[in-house]
Scaffold this motif. Structure first.
Motif, PDB file in Angstrom:
ATOM      1  N   SER A 148       0.840  -1.192   0.000  1.00 46.24           N
ATOM      2  CA  SER A 148       0.000   0.000   0.000  1.00 46.24           C
ATOM      3  C   SER A 148       0.871   1.236   0.000  1.00 46.24           C
ATOM      4  CB  SER A 148      -0.921   0.014   1.219  1.00 46.24           C
ATOM      5  OG  SER A 148      -1.693   1.197   1.256  1.00 46.24           O
ATOM      6  N   ALA A 149       0.473   2.233  -0.804  1.00 49.21           N
ATOM      7  CA  ALA A 149       1.207   3.504  -0.851  1.00 49.21           C
ATOM      8  C   ALA A 149       0.457   4.603  -0.121  1.00 49.21           C
ATOM      9  CB  ALA A 149       1.436   3.916  -2.305  1.00 49.21           C
ATOM     10  N   ALA A 206      11.536   8.401  -4.583  1.00 46.98           N
ATOM     11  CA  ALA A 206      11.987   9.791  -4.534  1.00 46.98           C
ATOM     12  C   ALA A 206      10.796  10.722  -4.353  1.00 46.98           C
ATOM     13  CB  ALA A 206      12.741  10.132  -5.820  1.00 46.98           C
ATOM     14  N   GLU A 207      11.040  11.876  -3.757  1.00 49.89           N
ATOM     15  CA  GLU A 207       9.961  12.803  -3.443  1.00 49.89           C
ATOM     16  C   GLU A 207       9.260  13.352  -4.682  1.00 49.89           C
ATOM     17  OE1 GLU A 207       8.553  13.707  -0.566  1.00 49.89           O
ATOM     18  OE2 GLU A 207       9.777  12.145   0.371  1.00 49.89           O
ATOM     19  N   LEU A 208       9.998  13.519  -5.767  1.00 50.76           N
ATOM     20  CA  LEU A 208       9.428  14.180  -6.935  1.00 50.76           C
ATOM     21  C   LEU A 208       8.452  13.309  -7.716  1.00 50.76           C
ATOM     22  CD1 LEU A 208      12.542  16.114  -8.321  1.00 50.76           C
ATOM     23  CD2 LEU A 208      10.611  17.018  -7.007  1.00 50.76           C
ATOM     24  N   TYR A 209       8.573  11.978  -7.584  1.00 44.14           N
ATOM     25  CA  TYR A 209       7.724  11.097  -8.391  1.00 44.14           C
ATOM     26  C   TYR A 209       7.575   9.764  -7.676  1.00 44.14           C
ATOM     27  CZ  TYR A 209       5.748   9.053 -12.657  1.00 44.14           C
ATOM     28  OH  TYR A 209       4.908   8.469 -13.584  1.00 44.14           O
ATOM     29  N   HIS A 210       6.340   9.357  -7.428  1.00 42.57           N
ATOM     30  CA  HIS A 210       6.084   8.184  -6.592  1.00 42.57           C
ATOM     31  C   HIS A 210       5.534   6.976  -7.348  1.00 42.57           C
ATOM     32  CE1 HIS A 210       6.648  10.597  -2.949  1.00 42.57           C
ATOM     33  NE2 HIS A 210       5.915  11.521  -3.523  1.00 42.57           N
ATOM     34  N   SER A 211       5.258   7.129  -8.634  1.00 43.19           N
ATOM     35  CA  SER A 211       4.482   6.121  -9.346  1.00 43.19           C
ATOM     36  C   SER A 211       5.325   4.914  -9.768  1.00 43.19           C
ATOM     37  CB  SER A 211       3.830   6.744 -10.590  1.00 43.19           C
ATOM     38  OG  SER A 211       3.076   5.779 -11.292  1.00 43.19           O
ATOM     39  N   LEU A 247       2.658  -2.048 -11.507  1.00 48.29           N
ATOM     40  CA  LEU A 247       2.552  -3.298 -10.759  1.00 48.29           C
ATOM     41  C   LEU A 247       3.769  -4.189 -10.956  1.00 48.29           C
ATOM     42  CD1 LEU A 247       0.990  -5.253  -8.997  1.00 48.29           C
ATOM     43  CD2 LEU A 247      -0.323  -5.945 -11.016  1.00 48.29           C
ATOM     44  N   GLY A 248       4.193  -4.356 -12.203  1.00 45.54           N
ATOM     45  CA  GLY A 248       5.350  -5.209 -12.475  1.00 45.54           C
ATOM     46  C   GLY A 248       6.609  -4.716 -11.780  1.00 45.54           C
ATOM     47  N   GLN A 249       6.797  -3.389 -11.765  1.00 47.35           N
ATOM     48  CA  GLN A 249       7.972  -2.826 -11.094  1.00 47.35           C
ATOM     49  C   GLN A 249       7.920  -3.076  -9.588  1.00 47.35           C
ATOM     50  OE1 GLN A 249       7.411   1.194 -12.457  1.00 47.35           O
ATOM     51  NE2 GLN A 249       9.065   1.044 -13.956  1.00 47.35           N
ATOM     52  N   ALA A 250       6.736  -2.907  -9.006  1.00 47.79           N
ATOM     53  CA  ALA A 250       6.597  -3.125  -7.557  1.00 47.79           C
ATOM     54  C   ALA A 250       6.919  -4.571  -7.195  1.00 47.79           C
ATOM     55  CB  ALA A 250       5.184  -2.757  -7.120  1.00 47.79           C
TER      56      ALA A 250
END
Length: 255
Positions: free
Chosen positions: A84-85, A141-146, A149-152
């Motif tokens: 969960s993010a 990183a603070e600037l980009y959180h996305s 699914l495959g990467q996670a």
């Protein structure tokens, strides 16, 4: 610790929309030694795109278990980790990816565990997170959180593989008392929670306006306690006696 310990871990994807993500998950799993994939209500599976993105991990797809609900996907697991993010109003224990991987490897010595990933757009609902004892967060990183699914899955699969290579001193310390009896599997705990809610409603303690939040807090309490099968049976026996006493009292009062 041997990488074979990861055979007791199942990766669970809930209502995946894009078949390519299923294939990418299979590839991420295989390259890091994970073997067991469970799909809860996938929109498209099997699918040629999933096969193409698996790229050598088709055997993971062939063995994948497909279920209609999360409860079935988690049967037999004594510890469930939900990714969960988002912040939640009622706090679950939260570990980052590295901490979670070390914890998973330690917990696998006591039985099967599950790592659950939610929908691509909305993740896991609070109701689905109720099945989880721990939330897992991947720091970004603070600037980009996305992360897709495959990467996670790849990040966590890598951390799990590295955790199997960790020295014993790097692993979380086990509670010696907890080693006496294995924690009850999820299906036993879910039966207890349903029984507990029933009794609390019958007693008048659990009011509709606060029922969901109260039960969520009680889940967290018993998740921390990690009762064994025998202890769950004792708790349910207590609940049954309370119900029997209440029924007899009502009958005497009406007589």
């Amino acid at each position: 610790m041997s990488a074979e310990i990861l055979q007791g871990l199942r990766v669970v994807l809930v209502e995946t929309s894009h078949p390519g993500n299923i294939g990418a998950t299979a590839r991420a799993m295989k390259v890091m030694g994970l073997q067991h994939l469970v799909l809860v209500n996938p929109r498209y599976f099997p699918h040629p795109e999933a096969t193409a993105l698996a790229s050598g991990a088709e055997d993971i797809l062939d063995r994948a278990q497909v279920t209609t609900d999360l409860a079935t996907a988690l049967q037999g697991c004594h510890r469930v980790y939900g990714t969960s993010a988002r912040d939640r109003r009622i706090q679950w224990p939260v570990l980052d990816a590295r901490e979670a991987a070390l914890d998973v490897v330690q917990e696998l010595t006591g039985g099967q565990c599950a790592l659950v990933f939610g929908r691509e757009r909305t993740g896991l609902s609070n109701e689905e997170l109720d099945y989880c004892q721990v939330l897992v967060n991947i720091p970004t990183a603070e600037l980009y959180h996305s992360l897709n699914l495959g990467q996670a899955v790849q990040v966590l699969a890598y951390e799990l593989h590295m955790a199997t290579l960790a020295k014993p001193a790097d692993l979380p310390a086990e509670d010696s008392a907890a080693l006496l009896e294995a924690p009850a599997p999820k299906e036993d705990m879910e039966g207890f929670y349903q029984h507990l809610e029933q009794v609390l409603r019958q007693s008048g303690f659990l009011q509709e306006l606060r029922a969901t939040r109260m039960m969520r807090r009680l889940r967290r309490l018993y998740d921390r306690a990690r009762p064994s099968v025998n202890e769950v049976n004792i708790l349910r026996g207590i609940l049954t006696e309370i119900q029997r006493w209440a029924t007899n009292s009502r009958q005497k009062g009406s007589g």
